[in-house]
Design an enzyme around this catalytic site. Structure first.
Site, PDB file in Angstrom:
ATOM      1  N   HIS A 232       3.709  -0.303   5.798  1.00  0.00           N
ATOM      2  CA  HIS A 232       2.335  -0.806   5.695  1.00  0.00           C
ATOM      3  C   HIS A 232       2.262  -1.878   4.614  1.00  0.00           C
ATOM      4  O   HIS A 232       3.102  -1.931   3.718  1.00  0.00           O
ATOM      5  CB  HIS A 232       1.344   0.332   5.414  1.00  0.00           C
ATOM      6  CG  HIS A 232       1.545   1.023   4.108  1.00  0.00           C
ATOM      7  ND1 HIS A 232       0.942   0.603   2.940  1.00  0.00           N
ATOM      8  CD2 HIS A 232       2.285   2.104   3.782  1.00  0.00           C
ATOM      9  CE1 HIS A 232       1.299   1.400   1.948  1.00  0.00           C
ATOM     10  NE2 HIS A 232       2.120   2.326   2.434  1.00  0.00           N
TER      11      HIS A 232
ATOM     12  N   ASP B 162      -0.696  -2.822   2.692  1.00  0.00           N
ATOM     13  CA  ASP B 162      -1.705  -2.736   1.626  1.00  0.00           C
ATOM     14  C   ASP B 162      -1.191  -1.869   0.478  1.00  0.00           C
ATOM     15  O   ASP B 162      -0.251  -1.097   0.640  1.00  0.00           O
ATOM     16  CB  ASP B 162      -3.035  -2.192   2.158  1.00  0.00           C
ATOM     17  CG  ASP B 162      -2.953  -0.780   2.724  1.00  0.00           C
ATOM     18  OD1 ASP B 162      -1.936  -0.434   3.359  1.00  0.00           O
ATOM     19  OD2 ASP B 162      -3.911  -0.012   2.538  1.00  0.00           O
TER      20      ASP B 162
ATOM     21  N   ASP C  21       5.432   1.793  -3.344  1.00  0.00           N
ATOM     22  CA  ASP C  21       4.691   2.118  -2.117  1.00  0.00           C
ATOM     23  C   ASP C  21       3.866   0.913  -1.698  1.00  0.00           C
ATOM     24  O   ASP C  21       2.768   0.718  -2.180  1.00  0.00           O
ATOM     25  CB  ASP C  21       3.793   3.332  -2.362  1.00  0.00           C
ATOM     26  CG  ASP C  21       2.934   3.700  -1.152  1.00  0.00           C
ATOM     27  OD1 ASP C  21       3.288   3.317  -0.017  1.00  0.00           O
ATOM     28  OD2 ASP C  21       1.902   4.355  -1.339  1.00  0.00           O
TER      29      ASP C  21
ATOM     30  N   GLU D  76      -3.117   1.553   5.354  1.00  0.00           N
ATOM     31  CA  GLU D  76      -2.562   2.903   5.243  1.00  0.00           C
ATOM     32  C   GLU D  76      -3.182   3.639   4.059  1.00  0.00           C
ATOM     33  O   GLU D  76      -3.308   4.856   4.071  1.00  0.00           O
ATOM     34  CB  GLU D  76      -1.036   2.821   5.084  1.00  0.00           C
ATOM     35  CG  GLU D  76      -0.329   4.159   4.995  1.00  0.00           C
ATOM     36  CD  GLU D  76      -0.252   4.730   3.584  1.00  0.00           C
ATOM     37  OE1 GLU D  76       0.015   5.934   3.456  1.00  0.00           O
ATOM     38  OE2 GLU D  76      -0.467   3.985   2.598  1.00  0.00           O
ATOM     39  N   GLU D  77      -3.589   2.893   3.039  1.00  0.00           N
ATOM     40  CA  GLU D  77      -4.042   3.505   1.800  1.00  0.00           C
ATOM     41  C   GLU D  77      -5.443   4.122   1.877  1.00  0.00           C
ATOM     42  O   GLU D  77      -5.802   4.916   1.034  1.00  0.00           O
ATOM     43  CB  GLU D  77      -4.018   2.486   0.652  1.00  0.00           C
ATOM     44  CG  GLU D  77      -2.649   1.910   0.346  1.00  0.00           C
ATOM     45  CD  GLU D  77      -1.667   2.910  -0.241  1.00  0.00           C
ATOM     46  OE1 GLU D  77      -2.059   4.049  -0.538  1.00  0.00           O
ATOM     47  OE2 GLU D  77      -0.496   2.537  -0.399  1.00  0.00           O
TER      48      GLU D  77
END
Length: 185
Positions: free
Chosen positions: A92, A94, A127, A159-160
């Protein structure tokens, strides 16, 4: 991969953790465009065909008498090779926001030592920008795929927070998952 990670960390892709409801529809306020554009160009230079899978159209909405710009948001899909079989790599684009106590410029990759090991710090380095750098570095070394195989990459938005990458508009009776539906034409 380290120089690629440095470039990815420098691109602000902080998820603002905001939505706005308009006419019963929840819209996400994202920030993935610049990093997705960079990754799209990088993958194209590596011989991948790319596709933008729109999960939210750009628009201007009025809420409480105020005009708000809602960004277009899109998953980046990339593909290389030919055949019926495929290996899908995904991540992802973001990141979370900068937290209180951050001691360095979050958009500059810095080096530190922890428990006798060299580590790199930067917003998203763990991440998921480190994973994206590793993914791109790995696929850059693939000169030839086995006969009958494709290599596919899905870089997903949001995703976050709300997982807006799942908000793909589909015709009735279609399924959203498994992930292979991300590559349906």
């Amino acid at each position: 991969a380290l120089e690629l990670l440095r470039r990815l960390v420098s691109i602000d892709s902080v998820n603002p953790f905001q939505t706005i409801e308009v006419d019963g529809e929840e819209l996400g306020i994202g920030n993935e465009t610049n990093i997705n554009l960079f990754l799209e160009e990088t993958l194209q230079e590596l011989g991948f065909s790319t596709k933008r899978q729109i999960v939210q159209e750009a628009r201007i909405v009025e809420k409480n008498g105020e005009a708000r710009k809602i960004p277009e948001r899109w998953n980046l899909l990339a593909e290389k090779g030919e055949g019926e079989r495929a290996l899908l790599l995904f991540g992802h684009s973001d990141t979370v926001d900068v937290k209180d106590g951050w001691k360095t410029d979050p958009f500059l990759l810095s080096q530190d030592h922890l428990h006798g090991r060299k580590i790199h710090r930067g917003l998203g380095a763990n991440d998921m920008k480190g994973g994206l750098a590793a993914l791109v570095a790995a696929v850059s070394r693939v000169d030839e795929l086995p006969k009958g195989w494709k290599l596919k990459i899905a870089i997903l938005v949001d995703e976050e927070f709300w997982f807006f990458f799942l908000m793909i508009r589909r015709p009735p009776r279609s399924t959203l998952f498994p992930y292979t539906t991300l590559f349906r034409s």
